[in-house]
Scaffold this motif. Sequence first.
Motif, PDB file in Angstrom:
ATOM      1  N   SER A 184       4.168   5.204   4.403  1.00 47.88           N
ATOM      2  CA  SER A 184       5.508   4.601   4.452  1.00 47.88           C
ATOM      3  C   SER A 184       5.791   3.795   3.199  1.00 47.88           C
ATOM      4  O   SER A 184       6.938   3.667   2.777  1.00 47.88           O
ATOM      5  CB  SER A 184       5.633   3.701   5.691  1.00 47.88           C
ATOM      6  N   LYS A 185       4.730   3.258   2.576  1.00 47.09           N
ATOM      7  CA  LYS A 185       4.864   2.502   1.333  1.00 47.09           C
ATOM      8  C   LYS A 185       3.772   2.933   0.363  1.00 47.09           C
ATOM      9  O   LYS A 185       2.643   3.184   0.764  1.00 47.09           O
ATOM     10  CB  LYS A 185       4.755   0.994   1.594  1.00 47.09           C
ATOM     11  N   VAL A 186       4.153   2.987  -0.914  1.00 46.63           N
ATOM     12  CA  VAL A 186       3.176   3.372  -1.940  1.00 46.63           C
ATOM     13  C   VAL A 186       2.005   2.400  -1.964  1.00 46.63           C
ATOM     14  O   VAL A 186       0.852   2.794  -2.138  1.00 46.63           O
ATOM     15  CB  VAL A 186       3.860   3.431  -3.326  1.00 46.63           C
ATOM     16  N   THR A 187       2.305   1.121  -1.741  1.00 38.76           N
ATOM     17  CA  THR A 187       1.257   0.096  -1.803  1.00 38.76           C
ATOM     18  C   THR A 187       0.262   0.187  -0.646  1.00 38.76           C
ATOM     19  O   THR A 187      -0.757  -0.491  -0.665  1.00 38.76           O
ATOM     20  CB  THR A 187       1.885  -1.309  -1.830  1.00 38.76           C
ATOM     21  N   ASP A 188       0.556   1.023   0.349  1.00 40.89           N
ATOM     22  CA  ASP A 188      -0.419   1.248   1.410  1.00 40.89           C
ATOM     23  C   ASP A 188      -1.610   2.055   0.889  1.00 40.89           C
ATOM     24  O   ASP A 188      -2.681   2.048   1.490  1.00 40.89           O
ATOM     25  CB  ASP A 188       0.222   1.997   2.587  1.00 40.89           C
ATOM     26  N   VAL A 189      -1.387   2.755  -0.249  1.00 46.65           N
ATOM     27  CA  VAL A 189      -2.419   3.641  -0.794  1.00 46.65           C
ATOM     28  C   VAL A 189      -2.945   3.155  -2.145  1.00 46.65           C
ATOM     29  O   VAL A 189      -4.149   3.182  -2.403  1.00 46.65           O
ATOM     30  CB  VAL A 189      -1.878   5.079  -0.939  1.00 46.65           C
ATOM     31  N   LEU A 190      -2.038   2.699  -3.024  1.00 46.22           N
ATOM     32  CA  LEU A 190      -2.428   2.330  -4.385  1.00 46.22           C
ATOM     33  C   LEU A 190      -1.899   0.958  -4.775  1.00 46.22           C
ATOM     34  O   LEU A 190      -0.875   0.508  -4.262  1.00 46.22           O
ATOM     35  CB  LEU A 190      -1.900   3.368  -5.389  1.00 46.22           C
ATOM     36  N   GLN A 191      -2.611   0.335  -5.738  1.00 47.19           N
ATOM     37  CA  GLN A 191      -2.186  -0.935  -6.308  1.00 47.19           C
ATOM     38  C   GLN A 191      -2.205  -0.817  -7.830  1.00 47.19           C
ATOM     39  O   GLN A 191      -2.896   0.031  -8.394  1.00 47.19           O
ATOM     40  CB  GLN A 191      -3.129  -2.081  -5.872  1.00 47.19           C
ATOM     41  N   LEU A 192      -1.440  -1.663  -8.495  1.00 45.08           N
ATOM     42  CA  LEU A 192      -1.437  -1.682  -9.962  1.00 45.08           C
ATOM     43  C   LEU A 192      -2.860  -1.904 -10.484  1.00 45.08           C
ATOM     44  O   LEU A 192      -3.580  -2.765  -9.990  1.00 45.08           O
ATOM     45  CB  LEU A 192      -0.528  -2.792 -10.481  1.00 45.08           C
ATOM     46  N   GLY A 193      -3.225  -1.112 -11.488  1.00 47.23           N
ATOM     47  CA  GLY A 193      -4.539  -1.265 -12.099  1.00 47.23           C
ATOM     48  C   GLY A 193      -5.627  -0.425 -11.462  1.00 47.23           C
ATOM     49  O   GLY A 193      -6.738  -0.353 -11.994  1.00 47.23           O
ATOM     50  N   ASP A 194      -5.336   0.214 -10.330  1.00 51.17           N
ATOM     51  CA  ASP A 194      -6.344   1.054  -9.684  1.00 51.17           C
ATOM     52  C   ASP A 194      -6.743   2.216 -10.591  1.00 51.17           C
ATOM     53  O   ASP A 194      -5.894   2.839 -11.243  1.00 51.17           O
ATOM     54  CB  ASP A 194      -5.808   1.635  -8.366  1.00 51.17           C
TER      55      ASP A 194
END
Length: 368
Positions: free
Chosen positions: A226-236
């Motif tokens: 539902s949200k990109v941040t559920d899977v990835l974070q900046l800098g990953d």
Amino acid sequence: MEDFLNFQEEAFKTPNHGDIVDGVVVRVDPDEVLVDIGAKAEGVISSKELGFRDSEPDLTPGDRIKVYVLQPENEEGNVVLSRKRALAETTWLTAAEKQETGDVIEADVREQNKGGLIVNVLGLRGFLPSSQVARAYSGNLEQLVTQRIPVKILEVNRKRNRLIVSQKAAEDEDRARRREDLFNRLQVGDMVKGTVSGLTSYGAFVDIGGADGLIHISELSWDRASKVTDVLQLGDEVEVKVIKLDADQSRISLSLRQLQQDPWERLMQTTPVGAIVEGTVTKTKKYGAFLQILPGIEGLLHISELSWDHVEKTEDVLKVGETIQVKVIGVDTARRRISLSLKQLSSAPASYEPHERKSTDYDFDEEE
């Protein structure tokens, strides 16, 4: 005789103030240096106009140097010269050439001021505005002090001693070169490593060394994110698969989920029709409920399969987040659809009368 005089005048032209000419060192004295510049009289450089740095060697007779004419003739009839000014003017000319050709050159960062950074470029004092600092350092200029960085020259104004440079322009040129190289060697199907450089509502951008590629939200996971941040974070740091290249638009499409096992392969191995599985209600609709029965796989529990009794509203029987056991009653691997039943976990009551589904009942083609 007239021709001879003309030859002599041509051979020993008197230089003008501001000329930069070639010369040969004739004699080196403690307070001055005599230089032959092809004029009627020798030129003289005072010690203060030599422009030596501590690390530079002394001049010796026979050395060829460039000199700047300060005065065509002094009281003794000599041409007054400056090596220091010649070095400076030559460097300014070099800076102007570098600006015209767009070359990327090195600069030493000396100090920070309120508008940006003071740098040494080709031996000249230059200014790097904060707006022209590379994106990675735009928030902390102090990190660059004492560093050597690549820059491009944006402006050269000798009269005002103004030299403006840009680290961002050098960065962009380097990135454009690396992007071209990347497109030349990259192919659809390649697996590459990169760093998440940006997040949006529709996906994540990944720097793969020369260009950013986009992982669309649908390519993040087999699960519905539902949200990109559920899977990835900046800098990953991630490994991704190249699924599309568009060199004309400089677009690279990437996938994270295609490097993961397709959950439908697991489903076909472990969950045949008739199997009893556990599922969690992810959403309810007027025509039934969707249940996640495996990571990345949702099945439809139609409202007609909720109970042997008539159900008016799905929410009367199930709530989002509820976990129940259901029976698999249909699998369409080609269309990636799975049908579930709650009522078929028990036998139909004696009073049950089967009826045909109405045309208004849910059909898989209606699924969002």
